[in-house]
Design an enzyme around this catalytic site. Structure first.
Site, PDB file in Angstrom:
ATOM      1  N   HIS A 166       6.026   3.682  13.397  1.00 25.67           N
ATOM      2  CA  HIS A 166       6.166   3.705  11.936  1.00 25.67           C
ATOM      3  C   HIS A 166       7.203   4.768  11.589  1.00 25.67           C
ATOM      4  O   HIS A 166       6.907   5.960  11.563  1.00 25.67           O
ATOM      5  CB  HIS A 166       4.811   4.021  11.292  1.00 25.67           C
ATOM      6  CG  HIS A 166       4.809   4.045   9.803  1.00 25.67           C
ATOM      7  ND1 HIS A 166       3.913   3.329   9.041  1.00 25.67           N
ATOM      8  CD2 HIS A 166       5.594   4.684   8.913  1.00 25.67           C
ATOM      9  CE1 HIS A 166       4.129   3.533   7.765  1.00 25.67           C
ATOM     10  NE2 HIS A 166       5.161   4.375   7.660  1.00 25.67           N
ATOM     11  N   ARG A 214       0.831  -1.199   0.000  1.00 28.46           N
ATOM     12  CA  ARG A 214       0.000   0.000   0.000  1.00 28.46           C
ATOM     13  C   ARG A 214       0.866   1.249   0.000  1.00 28.46           C
ATOM     14  O   ARG A 214       0.899   2.007  -0.960  1.00 28.46           O
ATOM     15  CB  ARG A 214      -0.949  -0.028   1.215  1.00 28.46           C
ATOM     16  CG  ARG A 214      -2.066   1.014   1.159  1.00 28.46           C
ATOM     17  CD  ARG A 214      -1.647   2.392   1.596  1.00 28.46           C
ATOM     18  NE  ARG A 214      -1.022   2.434   2.908  1.00 28.46           N
ATOM     19  CZ  ARG A 214      -0.411   3.499   3.405  1.00 28.46           C
ATOM     20  NH1 ARG A 214      -0.304   4.626   2.687  1.00 28.46           N
ATOM     21  NH2 ARG A 214       0.159   3.465   4.600  1.00 28.46           N
ATOM     22  N   CYS A 236       6.122   9.814   2.334  1.00 29.65           N
ATOM     23  CA  CYS A 236       5.024  10.773   2.307  1.00 29.65           C
ATOM     24  C   CYS A 236       5.100  11.581   1.014  1.00 29.65           C
ATOM     25  O   CYS A 236       6.122  12.197   0.727  1.00 29.65           O
ATOM     26  CB  CYS A 236       5.108  11.709   3.508  1.00 29.65           C
ATOM     27  SG  CYS A 236       3.778  12.928   3.540  1.00 29.65           S
ATOM     28  N   ASN A 281      10.079   4.569   3.813  1.00 32.19           N
ATOM     29  CA  ASN A 281      10.002   3.935   5.122  1.00 32.19           C
ATOM     30  C   ASN A 281      11.300   3.188   5.416  1.00 32.19           C
ATOM     31  O   ASN A 281      12.110   2.951   4.514  1.00 32.19           O
ATOM     32  CB  ASN A 281       8.861   2.921   5.130  1.00 32.19           C
ATOM     33  CG  ASN A 281       7.517   3.546   4.860  1.00 32.19           C
ATOM     34  OD1 ASN A 281       6.903   4.108   5.751  1.00 32.19           O
ATOM     35  ND2 ASN A 281       7.045   3.446   3.627  1.00 32.19           N
ATOM     36  N   HIS A 324      10.353   6.503   9.229  1.00 33.59           N
ATOM     37  CA  HIS A 324      10.914   6.708   7.894  1.00 33.59           C
ATOM     38  C   HIS A 324      12.423   6.902   8.031  1.00 33.59           C
ATOM     39  O   HIS A 324      12.916   7.255   9.096  1.00 33.59           O
ATOM     40  CB  HIS A 324      10.273   7.919   7.228  1.00 33.59           C
ATOM     41  CG  HIS A 324       8.858   7.680   6.792  1.00 33.59           C
ATOM     42  ND1 HIS A 324       8.316   8.239   5.663  1.00 33.59           N
ATOM     43  CD2 HIS A 324       7.866   6.928   7.350  1.00 33.59           C
ATOM     44  CE1 HIS A 324       7.057   7.853   5.523  1.00 33.59           C
ATOM     45  NE2 HIS A 324       6.760   7.061   6.546  1.00 33.59           N
TER      46      HIS A 324
END
Length: 329
Positions: free
Chosen positions: A220, A26, A253, A262, A222
């Site tokens: 989460h 995703r 993003c 990520n 990055h």
């Protein structure tokens, strides 16, 4: 050996296992400039599902005119052969997205909803204010729980906003509390543009359990400024045992300039395994999937473990009984 995390207020605690949700199909695919063929998506998702991962974010039900890369969300869900032990999650932006997802209810285990902690990023990302987003997501969470779906709320810019700078953790926890009250069993805290630093992360996750008792807390990160795995380490020290990552270091993003991917799932798994922390994931199979994605995209991907491979703990002998060595400078 096990990674031992010293608790500031109690006895020494040991982290021996973590949960990882793979978000590449995703988060990664939606940020590619080209639309990946459905056949390739299905093949890569099935490869990931065979690695031992137990959590897999497969797609998102968003407007096709806004994110054409995920216009085939329903077809991907129906076609991908995913073992029953793998929890399938989808990202849901609003009630219309939930309606589309529920047409495939038998293929979905979890829904993830998202918003930003900062007003500016939320408006740039979804063209809504924070309060408006919260009101809409509260409805989504209530309906999703009514359908028997497990729910996660993801809060972007939890560690800093590219438009507003520092974000007060109290604001993040306030939003998280609203999402939990609406039905979220898990809260993911996103370092959306890689602004977090290790000291900040440790302090945040030491505080989080007291602010959100009984809630699964997920990090989460990055790797925008190369601090992703260092931030994982500090989150681990503070007791966080749930992470989201993307194979091949895909994703990121799409809103502010300079925001890269990520943390790579294979880099995360390699580090954790070297520390004696279980993930249940077969690193070699994960690398096969990441290299297959590299072939599909036709460009090198950013993860270190794709290039270097897993750590070799079995030195090879050479003729004469010596061990093979390299000179390093």
């Amino acid at each position: 050996s096990r990674w031992r995390s010293p608790s500031p207020s109690g006895p020494e605690m040991a982290t021996t296992a973590v949960k990882i949700r793979e978000v590449g199909p995703r988060d990664g695919f939606q940020n590619e400039p080209e639309v990946i063929a459905t056949d390739d998506k299905v093949r890569l998702i099935e490869m990931l599902a065979a690695t031992g991962l137990r959590r897999l974010e497969v797609t998102s039900f968003v407007r096709a005119d806004v994110i054409p890369q995920l216009a085939d969300a329903g077809e991907v869900l129906e076609r991908a052969r995913i073992p029953a032990e793998v929890a399938v999650s989808v990202l849901i932006p609003n009630e219309r997205g939930l309606d589309a997802a529920l047409a495939h209810r038998d293929r979905i285990d979890e829904v993830n909803v998202f918003m930003s902690a900062s007003e500016s990023h939320n408006r740039h990302n979804v063209n809504r204010g924070v309060e408006e987003s919260l009101a809409g997501l509260e409805k989504v969470l209530g309906r999703a729980r009514g359908e028997g779906l497990r729910c996660e709320g993801v809060i972007s810019t939890s560690f800093g906003c590219p438009y507003e700078g520092d974000v007060d953790p109290a604001r993040v926890f306030e939003i998280a509390g609203r999402l939990v009250a609406a039905g979220a069993e898990e809260i993911g805290f996103g370092d959306t543009t890689g602004m977090a630093n290790p000291a900040q992360v440790r302090e945040f996750f030491e505080r989080a359990p007291g602010e959100l008792p009984g809630v699964e807390l997920t990090a989460h990160f990055h790797n925008t400024r190369g601090q992703g795995l260092a931030n994982v380490l500090m989150a681990l020290e503070a007791g966080c045992a749930s992470f989201e990552s993307s194979f091949g270091e895909l994703g990121g993003c799409p809103v502010p300039p300079g925001a890269t991917g990520n943390i790579a799932t294979e880099d995360l798994v390699s580090m954790l395994h070297e520390m004696g922390i279980e993930t249940g994931i077969d690193l070699e199979k994960l690398l096969l999937a990441a290299r297959a994605a590299q072939d599909v995209l036709g460009r090198p991907l950013g993860s270190h473990t794709i290039i270097a491979g897993p750590v070799d703990h079995h030195p090879r002998a050479v003729p004469g009984g010596r061990l093979a060595t390299k000179r390093n400078s």
